[in-house]
Design a protein around this motif. Structure first.
Motif, PDB file in Angstrom:
ATOM      1  N   GLN A 163       0.823  -1.216   0.000  1.00 28.56           N
ATOM      2  CA  GLN A 163       0.000   0.000   0.000  1.00 28.56           C
ATOM      3  C   GLN A 163       0.856   1.265   0.000  1.00 28.56           C
ATOM      4  O   GLN A 163       0.544   2.239  -0.680  1.00 28.56           O
ATOM      5  CB  GLN A 163      -0.936   0.002   1.215  1.00 28.56           C
ATOM      6  CG  GLN A 163      -2.037  -1.049   1.166  1.00 28.56           C
ATOM      7  CD  GLN A 163      -2.940  -0.897  -0.030  1.00 28.56           C
ATOM      8  OE1 GLN A 163      -3.274   0.215  -0.439  1.00 28.56           O
ATOM      9  NE2 GLN A 163      -3.322  -2.012  -0.640  1.00 28.56           N
ATOM     10  N   ILE A 164       1.968   1.235   0.740  1.00 33.87           N
ATOM     11  CA  ILE A 164       2.884   2.391   0.758  1.00 33.87           C
ATOM     12  C   ILE A 164       3.485   2.596  -0.628  1.00 33.87           C
ATOM     13  O   ILE A 164       3.596   3.726  -1.120  1.00 33.87           O
ATOM     14  CB  ILE A 164       3.979   2.211   1.830  1.00 33.87           C
ATOM     15  CG1 ILE A 164       3.364   2.259   3.230  1.00 33.87           C
ATOM     16  CG2 ILE A 164       5.060   3.282   1.688  1.00 33.87           C
ATOM     17  CD1 ILE A 164       4.339   1.910   4.348  1.00 33.87           C
ATOM     18  N   SER A 165       3.859   1.499  -1.289  1.00 32.29           N
ATOM     19  CA  SER A 165       4.420   1.591  -2.644  1.00 32.29           C
ATOM     20  C   SER A 165       3.401   2.191  -3.613  1.00 32.29           C
ATOM     21  O   SER A 165       3.743   3.031  -4.453  1.00 32.29           O
ATOM     22  CB  SER A 165       4.841   0.198  -3.135  1.00 32.29           C
ATOM     23  OG  SER A 165       5.874  -0.316  -2.346  1.00 32.29           O
ATOM     24  N   VAL A 166       2.151   1.757  -3.477  1.00 31.23           N
ATOM     25  CA  VAL A 166       1.094   2.264  -4.364  1.00 31.23           C
ATOM     26  C   VAL A 166       0.865   3.752  -4.123  1.00 31.23           C
ATOM     27  O   VAL A 166       0.710   4.537  -5.064  1.00 31.23           O
ATOM     28  CB  VAL A 166      -0.210   1.464  -4.154  1.00 31.23           C
ATOM     29  CG1 VAL A 166      -1.382   2.136  -4.871  1.00 31.23           C
ATOM     30  CG2 VAL A 166      -0.035   0.032  -4.643  1.00 31.23           C
ATOM     31  N   LEU A 167       0.842   4.175  -2.854  1.00 33.36           N
ATOM     32  CA  LEU A 167       0.576   5.597  -2.586  1.00 33.36           C
ATOM     33  C   LEU A 167       1.759   6.476  -3.024  1.00 33.36           C
ATOM     34  O   LEU A 167       1.566   7.607  -3.474  1.00 33.36           O
ATOM     35  CB  LEU A 167       0.180   5.826  -1.125  1.00 33.36           C
ATOM     36  CG  LEU A 167       1.193   5.683   0.002  1.00 33.36           C
ATOM     37  CD1 LEU A 167       1.988   6.960   0.192  1.00 33.36           C
ATOM     38  CD2 LEU A 167       0.449   5.368   1.305  1.00 33.36           C
ATOM     39  N   ILE A 168       2.993   5.956  -2.896  1.00 34.92           N
ATOM     40  CA  ILE A 168       4.157   6.699  -3.418  1.00 34.92           C
ATOM     41  C   ILE A 168       4.015   6.864  -4.930  1.00 34.92           C
ATOM     42  O   ILE A 168       4.287   7.941  -5.485  1.00 34.92           O
ATOM     43  CB  ILE A 168       5.471   5.972  -3.061  1.00 34.92           C
ATOM     44  CG1 ILE A 168       5.746   6.091  -1.555  1.00 34.92           C
ATOM     45  CG2 ILE A 168       6.651   6.545  -3.853  1.00 34.92           C
ATOM     46  CD1 ILE A 168       6.937   5.273  -1.079  1.00 34.92           C
ATOM     47  N   ALA A 169       3.546   5.794  -5.601  1.00 38.01           N
ATOM     48  CA  ALA A 169       3.345   5.862  -7.052  1.00 38.01           C
ATOM     49  C   ALA A 169       2.269   6.884  -7.413  1.00 38.01           C
ATOM     50  O   ALA A 169       2.378   7.590  -8.417  1.00 38.01           O
ATOM     51  CB  ALA A 169       2.973   4.479  -7.581  1.00 38.01           C
ATOM     52  N   LYS A 170       1.226   6.972  -6.589  1.00 37.71           N
ATOM     53  CA  LYS A 170       0.165   7.962  -6.841  1.00 37.71           C
ATOM     54  C   LYS A 170       0.708   9.388  -6.749  1.00 37.71           C
ATOM     55  O   LYS A 170       0.354  10.258  -7.549  1.00 37.71           O
ATOM     56  CB  LYS A 170      -0.987   7.759  -5.849  1.00 37.71           C
ATOM     57  CG  LYS A 170      -1.887   6.561  -6.151  1.00 37.71           C
ATOM     58  CD  LYS A 170      -2.967   6.434  -5.092  1.00 37.71           C
ATOM     59  CE  LYS A 170      -3.953   5.320  -5.448  1.00 37.71           C
ATOM     60  NZ  LYS A 170      -4.821   5.675  -6.579  1.00 37.71           N
ATOM     61  N   VAL A 171       1.540   9.622  -5.758  1.00 38.12           N
ATOM     62  CA  VAL A 171       2.169  10.945  -5.632  1.00 38.12           C
ATOM     63  C   VAL A 171       3.098  11.194  -6.824  1.00 38.12           C
ATOM     64  O   VAL A 171       3.125  12.289  -7.393  1.00 38.12           O
ATOM     65  CB  VAL A 171       2.949  11.048  -4.302  1.00 38.12           C
ATOM     66  CG1 VAL A 171       3.699  12.381  -4.234  1.00 38.12           C
ATOM     67  CG2 VAL A 171       2.004  10.922  -3.112  1.00 38.12           C
ATOM     68  N   ALA A 172       3.842  10.165  -7.208  1.00 40.84           N
ATOM     69  CA  ALA A 172       4.769  10.297  -8.336  1.00 40.84           C
ATOM     70  C   ALA A 172       4.027  10.645  -9.622  1.00 40.84           C
ATOM     71  O   ALA A 172       4.535  11.403 -10.458  1.00 40.84           O
ATOM     72  CB  ALA A 172       5.555   8.993  -8.520  1.00 40.84           C
ATOM     73  N   ARG A 173       2.845  10.106  -9.783  1.00 39.80           N
ATOM     74  CA  ARG A 173       2.050  10.377 -10.992  1.00 39.80           C
ATOM     75  C   ARG A 173       1.793  11.870 -11.153  1.00 39.80           C
ATOM     76  O   ARG A 173       1.791  12.402 -12.256  1.00 39.80           O
ATOM     77  CB  ARG A 173       0.730   9.614 -10.938  1.00 39.80           C
ATOM     78  CG  ARG A 173      -0.114   9.763 -12.196  1.00 39.80           C
ATOM     79  CD  ARG A 173      -1.395   8.952 -12.139  1.00 39.80           C
ATOM     80  NE  ARG A 173      -2.098   9.028 -13.417  1.00 39.80           N
ATOM     81  CZ  ARG A 173      -1.886   8.243 -14.460  1.00 39.80           C
ATOM     82  NH1 ARG A 173      -0.978   7.287 -14.376  1.00 39.80           N
ATOM     83  NH2 ARG A 173      -2.561   8.407 -15.580  1.00 39.80           N
ATOM     84  N   VAL A 174       1.615  12.557 -10.022  1.00 42.91           N
ATOM     85  CA  VAL A 174       1.336  13.994 -10.062  1.00 42.91           C
ATOM     86  C   VAL A 174       2.625  14.820 -10.028  1.00 42.91           C
ATOM     87  O   VAL A 174       2.755  15.815 -10.757  1.00 42.91           O
ATOM     88  CB  VAL A 174       0.431  14.388  -8.870  1.00 42.91           C
ATOM     89  CG1 VAL A 174       0.130  15.884  -8.900  1.00 42.91           C
ATOM     90  CG2 VAL A 174      -0.862  13.578  -8.869  1.00 42.91           C
TER      91      VAL A 174
END
Length: 974
Positions: A108-119
């Motif tokens: 879940q932490i990896s996914v949320l880091i990826a979400k931030v990275a997307r922006v």
């Protein structure tokens, strides 16, 4: 939100939010929702889920709230967006360390880091990728794995962005890290192979996990990180290395036991290798040209030769077949008919394909597909014996079938046979010829091979059109095979009936249909369940263009009875649906001639409806059957009302959960029930209470709703309108505020039908709608179809209820602050001007009759518009008058003098009760009861008598001489 003081409070509320007690849970969730927009809240959440000493469930919830907050509040333009200062702190905190011990939370932490990275990556977060690259190099196993997991999710997310600027950024990112990603993958792969060969399974399992993650990263970079990847030596080097690594991993899978902790991950990695190739081929077909030869050699070797024995597993075979299939059918590799129009890349790819697919290679692929992959397995034969219904469902497209090897082999065979039919047709025909004649019942393999060959002939039916005389084959061989009753011959009986189903729409003489019906009846009588169900699933004997009712009628009673018995016997929902579908088709095709045979089905359907309470799709099938039953029974369908009407009530009640599935079919059943109803019953009238909520939905079912309303109007307008007119009028007023033009016309047509059926009370009941109609006319409504309907409504009011028209005229004069005569003049002028908007002859005649009804009159406005009224009347005469060739006189072709019931041909459906009601109504309708020619003559004569000869002559002089001449010609003999 102060971090120090808030952490304890937030932690406490998060703990409460993990409670199973709703009394504790709900207030906690409400409080967390309020905090979502508070500054500092997400910093507190970060501190909580990175604190490994806290309860796992609390940390899990904290990371989920954080992740959801990114979606809602991270972007600058979002309402209640996070401040830039807090986002900077959060970004730094997220990549401080990669040491999360719990796998689910780490993901879940990896996914949320990826979400931030997307922006934010790379502009607002340039340090993310360098930090990840450094972190995957560390020696600590946990930190290395978590960093690699995050690296994968970030790469996956950035690769999915599609805007041009984002694609450019990803290309730049790929070029900067591709070499590192390749070396990382090679390092972990070599480590895994070394550890597995030395027998260190625990270490090998860790290395394999890292191999898998690094390969996932490379897959995204390779497929999405280059515009023309074939120019990059590292990319092509990696792709060529995939084949070597695949061979190494396949050898590993042979040595690793089924119980090994590596087994599952090993197979996933092997499949991932094939996905890299498939994705690359899909995205970069021309860059893949250099890999075509090797891909085909590799895939064919493992799937169609002994090289794959003991090595391959089912999902790997599926992937290899998909690779062959994508190369064979790829349009980028197919030259144009005019070779000069083809690109050099296409010609090169086609050349490689042609060189590979030689006659021996194609022959071997075809034979192996048919005689190896098409064969029924022991497991399938066992399932056939133990659970024939489940076997049939799976064989004809069940969920597990869709993702198994068999459909993949079928599609590959079809594609290869289509592409190389000239080469493969003789091969397949030779296989067929070798199997003609009787088959040894003791030789199970021979029976299964015949089944497989017949399967191939059915799949290639269109390609074999000119090469197979199917009619002769049916008469000389296949029909006899259907009659073999030996238990072991079941696969052939099943396959033969399926084969006929495949060919019947391709090449099958109509004269042979009765013989086929006889064979199907025998199968039904023999209770060969799988054969019958298989046939019903793939082909309906009454569901094709060549069907002739007269050929089927001799078999109707026995077929229908046997099908009904089958419906009772089968137990699975899917099977009952298929049998019901066939019964529905039979009823639909033979229509009224089904009446003597449906008693048993009518008695059984209520029981089946009750049993299917949890199976909405089966209930949809029952609704469809009822629709065809009602159409077949006609007025006799009234006997079904005790069951039928509650079914309609439930299916169309939007407050009942099943309506999501049943509404569309329920509305259609409601409509056909009304159309075939001989009279309005209290129960049928009561169901209309469902309509108000349906109209509020404004869904795609609105058109059927209007048809149902019209059906009630034609069925019994007085009773219906007395009870529901006020509600309908309110619903229509709401609908007209926000509806499409088509929807607006549908509403207006209902009003028009009300006025047609009940010209006296209708205008009063729908009075609130009429002012807007009047305004639409005088304002010159811009949509012709709407204007035409407006004029149709006003024509009815003017012609059939002059008193109400006068009241409406007075009301409009009052509302618009104009003189009554001025309003009337404007209306007539616009009516004449927009007459061309009316395309229906009935409405054109109605307009002429309506405007003529204003005569005789001394009103100066009407006399001023006299020319226009006469012009419209003459146009109407041109529309409706036909010349009698014997007498040379004209007659109104729209006049109806008695109820005619023309006999319906075999291709036509017999008239419904509603059709009869419409014809009776037409006899009373001025459009069909009044001669326009006679009406014009009488009105002009009355105007002449009112004004006198001289005044009338002066009035006629205002009309164009050509129009007067045409009028005189039409009025000859009066």
């Amino acid at each position: 939100m102060d971090l120090n003081s808030a952490s304890t409070v937030v932690l406490q509320v998060l703990t409460q939010a993990t409670s199973q007690d709703t009394a504790v849970l709900k207030p906690a969730e409400e409080q967390l929702k309020q905090w979502e927009t508070q500054p500092g809240f997400y910093s507190v959440l970060l501190n909580i889920f990175t604190n490994h000493s806290l309860d796992v469930n609390v940390r899990w919830l904290a990371v989920l709230y954080f992740k959801n907050g990114i979606d809602r509040y991270w972007r600058r333009v979002a309402p209640h967006a996070l401040s830039e200062e807090e986002k900077t702190t959060l970004r730094a905190g997220l990549i401080t360390n990669f040491n999360e011990p719990v796998n689910q939370i780490a993901t879940q932490i990896s996914v949320l880091i990826a979400k931030v990275a997307r922006v934010d990556c790379p502009r607002q977060w340039p340090e993310l990728i360098p930090t990840l690259v450094e972190s995957v190099k560390v020696q600590d196993d946990l930190q290395q794995h978590r960093a690699l997991l995050t690296f994968y999710h970030v790469t996956k997310t950035l690769a999915s962005k599609r805007l041009v600027a984002d694609r450019k950024l990803f290309y730049d990112l790929t070029s900067s890290i591709y070499s590192f990603a390749c070396s990382l993958w090679n390092h972990h792969t070599d480590t895994f192979l070394q550890q597995i060969y030395t027998g260190d399974e625990a270490a090998a399992a860790n290395s394999l996990e890292r191999t898998l993650l690094s390969l996932k990263v490379l897959r995204k970079l390779t497929v999405h990180g280059f515009v023309e990847p074939h120019w990059n030596a590292e990319v092509m080097g990696f792709l060529h290395a995939v084949f070597e690594r695949l061979k190494q991993f396949l050898q590993c899978s042979r040595s690793v036991g089924a119980e090994s902790i590596c087994r599952d991950r090993l197979e996933k990695t092997i499949i991932l290798f094939t996905k890299v190739l498939l994705d690359f081929l899909d995205q970069h077909p021309f860059s893949f040209t250099a890999l075509i030869q090797r891909s085909l050699e590799f895939s064919v070797s493992y799937v169609f030769t002994e090289a794959g024995e003991g090595v391959v597993f089912e999902q790997f075979i599926v992937q290899c077949m998909n690779l062959i299939k994508m190369i064979v059918r790829n349009y980028a590799y197919k030259p144009s008919k005019n070779i000069e129009d083809s690109s050099a890349e296409t010609l090169e790819a086609h050349k490689i394909k042609t060189a590979f697919f030689t006659y021996p290679t194609l022959t071997e692929i075809c034979r192996r597909l048919v005689t190896h992959y098409f064969l029924l397995t022991k497991e399938e034969l066992t399932m056939w014996e133990e659970d024939p219904e489940s076997f049939t469902v799976e064989e004809t497209g069940g969920d597990s079938w869709k993702y198994s090897l068999r459909p993949c082999t079928v599609v590959l065979f079809i594609d290869i046979f289509h592409e190389y039919n000239q080469t493969l047709t003789p091969v397949l025909l030779e296989m067929v010829h070798s199997l003609q004649g009787s088959t040894n019942m003791e030789d199970t393999n021979a029976i299964l091979i015949k089944d497989a060959v017949y399967n191939a002939v059915g799949l290639a039916a269109y390609e074999l059109f000119d090469s197979v005389d199917f009619d002769q084959w049916f008469k000389n061989q296949l029909l006899a095979e259907l009659q073999v009753s030996h238990d072991r011959y079941k696969p052939i009986r099943r396959r033969v009936i399926w084969l006929i189903g495949q060919w019947i729409s391709v090449k099958f003489k109509s004269d042979l249909r009765p013989v086929l019906y006889e064979a199907i009846r025998n199968l039904l009588q023999d209770r060969d369940l799988v054969t019958v169900l298989f046939f019903l699933n793939v082909y309906l004997p009454v569901d094709d263009f060549e069907f002739r009712t007269d050929q089927f009628l001799p078999y109707l009673e026995s077929m229908f009875t046997l099908l009904f018995q089958l419906l009772q016997e089968v137990t699975q929902c899917d099977t009952k649906m298929h049998v019901l579908h066939v019964l529905s088709c039979v009823i639909e095709r033979v229509n009224m001639q089904i009446r003597p045979y449906v008693g048993c089905l009518v008695q059984y359907l209520p029981l089946l409806w009750k049993q299917s309470e949890e199976h909405n799709m089966l209930r949809c099938a029952i609704l469809t059957t009822l629709i065809h039953l009602v159409q077949g029974l006609g007025a006799d369908s009234k006997n079904l009302y005790p069951f039928l009407l509650p079914v309609i009530q439930l299916s169309t009640d939007v407050s009942q959960p099943p309506h999501v599935y049943l509404l569309e079919d329920g509305l259609e059943l409601w409509l056909v029930t009304l159309e075939n109803s001989p009279c309005l019953t209290p129960e049928l009238l009561r169901i209309f209470q469902n309509m108000s909520a349906l109209l509020e939905l404004s869904s795609e079912n609105l058109k059927n709703c209007f048809k149902i309303i019209n059906a009630y109007i034609f069925l019994s307008s007085s009773e219906f309108l007395q009870m529901y007119a006020a509600d309908l009028c309110r619903s229509f007023c709401e609908l007209l505020k926000d509806i499409t033009t088509e929807g607006q016309v549908q509403v207006l047509k209902v009003v028009e039908n009300v006025l047609k059926v009940n010209p006296v009370l209708g205008p009063q009941m729908f009075q609130p709608l009429l002012p807007s109609v009047f305004r639409g006319i005088i304002d010159g409504e811009r949509y012709p179809v709407v204007m035409s309907t407006y004029l149709g409504i006003m024509g009815r009011v003017l012609l059939q209820n002059a008193r109400f028209f006068s009241l409406l005229l007075s009301q409009m004069a009052c509302e618009l602050g104009q003189e009554l005569d001025q309003i009337l003049g404007n209306m007539i002028e616009m009516w004449v001007d927009r007459m061309d908007n009316i395309t229906q002859p009935e409405r054109r005649k109605l307009s002429a009759l309506a405007l003529l009804s204003l005569l005789p009159s001394l009103n100066s406005v009407i006399q001023d518009k006299f020319c226009g009224i006469i012009s419209i009347s003459v146009e109407g005469l041109h529309d409706v008058m036909t010349e009698d060739s014997e007498t040379g006189t004209y007659k109104d072709c729209m006049l109806m003098f008695h109820l005619e019931e023309p006999k319906a041909t075999e291709d036509e459906e017999p008239p419904t009760e509603q059709d009869k009601r419409k014809k009776l109504l037409a006899l009373k309708d001025p459009v069909h009861a009044v001669s326009l020619q006679q009406f014009i003559y009488e009105k002009l004569k009355a105007q002449q008598e009112l004004m006198g000869e001289q005044g009338f002559h002066a009035l006629m002089e205002t009309v164009d001489t050509e129009i007067v001449a045409q009028l005189q010609e039409f009025l000859q003999g009066f």
